[in-house]
Write an enzyme that holds these catalytic residues in place. Structure first.
Site, PDB file in Angstrom:
ATOM      1  N   CYS A  85       9.410  -2.834  -1.103  1.00  0.00           N
ATOM      2  CA  CYS A  85      10.632  -2.485  -0.369  1.00  0.00           C
ATOM      3  C   CYS A  85      11.753  -3.480  -0.689  1.00  0.00           C
ATOM      4  CB  CYS A  85      10.337  -2.368   1.122  1.00  0.00           C
ATOM      5  SG  CYS A  85      11.608  -1.436   1.992  1.00  0.00           S
ATOM      6  N   HIS A 202       5.329   1.188   1.394  1.00  0.00           N
ATOM      7  CA  HIS A 202       4.701  -0.005   1.973  1.00  0.00           C
ATOM      8  C   HIS A 202       3.182   0.076   1.976  1.00  0.00           C
ATOM      9  CE1 HIS A 202       8.230  -2.063   3.734  1.00  0.00           C
ATOM     10  NE2 HIS A 202       8.747  -0.849   3.799  1.00  0.00           N
ATOM     11  N   GLU A 204       1.207  -2.378   2.590  1.00  0.00           N
ATOM     12  CA  GLU A 204       0.685  -3.259   3.655  1.00  0.00           C
ATOM     13  C   GLU A 204       0.744  -2.573   5.019  1.00  0.00           C
ATOM     14  OE1 GLU A 204       3.664  -3.359   2.557  1.00  0.00           O
ATOM     15  OE2 GLU A 204       5.038  -3.870   4.177  1.00  0.00           O
TER      16      GLU A 204
END
Lengths: 225, 84
Positions: A85, A202, A204
């Site tokens: 990002c 993303h 994570e």
């Protein structure tokens, strides 16, 4: 081994990244950018957020901060680097990876789940998937439209440097499935060597079993290679 | 040394989509204005001391190359004038 998760003023996915990496058994550490890279750094993650308030262009200020010189040197020595990002925007602004991430076609901030098709399953970040696999990850960005001159993009495609493309749940790359107007629906690319990579979605945020899907874990596992 | 003001104008390259400009154009049209196209640009005014105008322009150009513009998506121009 320690994965340094670099925190700039305005980073906000830094702790999520550490938590996701630690849950997978990695040793991960928050590193304030002004402190420089720890000596035992064996991997580097540039997390998401709004470093320097996205002033000038998203990632532009962080990309010129002194620690990025250290990141470039470490990358050149073979240390894996993943930008997610805002970290992806920083990676492109600092020329670690080609192209630029700029204003979404919608001119809006988009926060949603998207499907991604694995384009090259022979990089550290994608080797735990199969080519053509469809995964689901969240996006949250206003400047995620991948831009690069057409001839450069053709070269990247030919060199297998596209990691993921936005697609529908059947794996078809269509204009409707492209959330931000990225050229060729590119969601992630590698640098000149594939141990350096950036992506707008993303991983994570899709890596903790308690929170549901874990489609992002295989990306983070790339730090083990 | 002489005081100059270097004006750096950074624009998206022709052909690169500018969603903000498109949105701005639509808003103008909603207000009843007629226009064929709208392009936006960022303008930076840099006050600096240099031996001559070329020296000031060179330095402003380097600033554009290294930070103010992103060469992947931007073109830029530099104009130099003696500071008032």
């Amino acid at each position: 081994m320690t994965i340094a998760v670099i925190r700039f003023g305005g980073s906000n996915c830094d702790r999520d990244s550490v938590q996701a990496l630690e849950s997978m058994g990695f040793d991960a550490e928050l590193v304030w950018h002004a402190d420089g890279l720890p000596e035992d750094t064996t991997g580097i993650m540039l997390p998401g957020g709004f470093s320097y308030g996205d002033y000038l262009r998203a990632g532009a200020m962080a990309a010129r901060s002194p620690i990025m010189g250290e990141v470039r040197e470490a990358a050149a020595d073979g240390t894996p680097v993943l930008g997610v990002c805002n970290g992806a925007q920083i990676g492109c602004e600092s020329s670690l990876t080609p192209g630029a991430f700029t204003t979404n076609e919608s001119a809006r901030f988009q926060c949603e789940h998207v499907h991604l098709r694995v384009e090259n399953a022979e990089t550290p970040w994608t080797s735990r998937y199969g080519e053509g696999d469809v995964i689901e990850l969240p996006i949250a960005h206003g400047e995620g439209r991948y831009e690069i001159p057409d001839d450069r993009l053709d070269e990247l495609e030919a060199e297998g440097r596209i990691l993921f493309k936005y697609c529908n749940e059947d794996g078809e790359v269509t204009p409707e499935a492209n959330p931000n107007g990225s050229k060729h629906a590119v969601a992630g690319v590698t640098g000149e060597c594939d141990h350096v990579a950036v992506m707008m979605p993303h991983p994570e945020r899709a890596s903790l079993e308690d929170l549901g899907r874990t489609d992002g874990q295989p990306v983070l596992s790339g730090f083990a290679d | 040394m002489t005081a100059f003001t270097a004006t750096v104008t950074v624009r998206l390259k022709r052909g690169v989509l500018d969603p903000e400009a498109e949105t701005t154009q639509r808003s103008l049209e909603r207000l009843g204005f007629e226009l064929d196209d709208l392009r936006s640009a960022d303008v930076f005014e840099l006050d600096l001391e240099a031996g001559d105008a070329d020296g000031a322009a060179d330095r402003a150009e380097e600033m554009a190359e290294r930070l103010l513009a992103n060469p992947t998506i931007h073109d830029y121009t530099v104009e130099v004038a003696r500071a008032e």
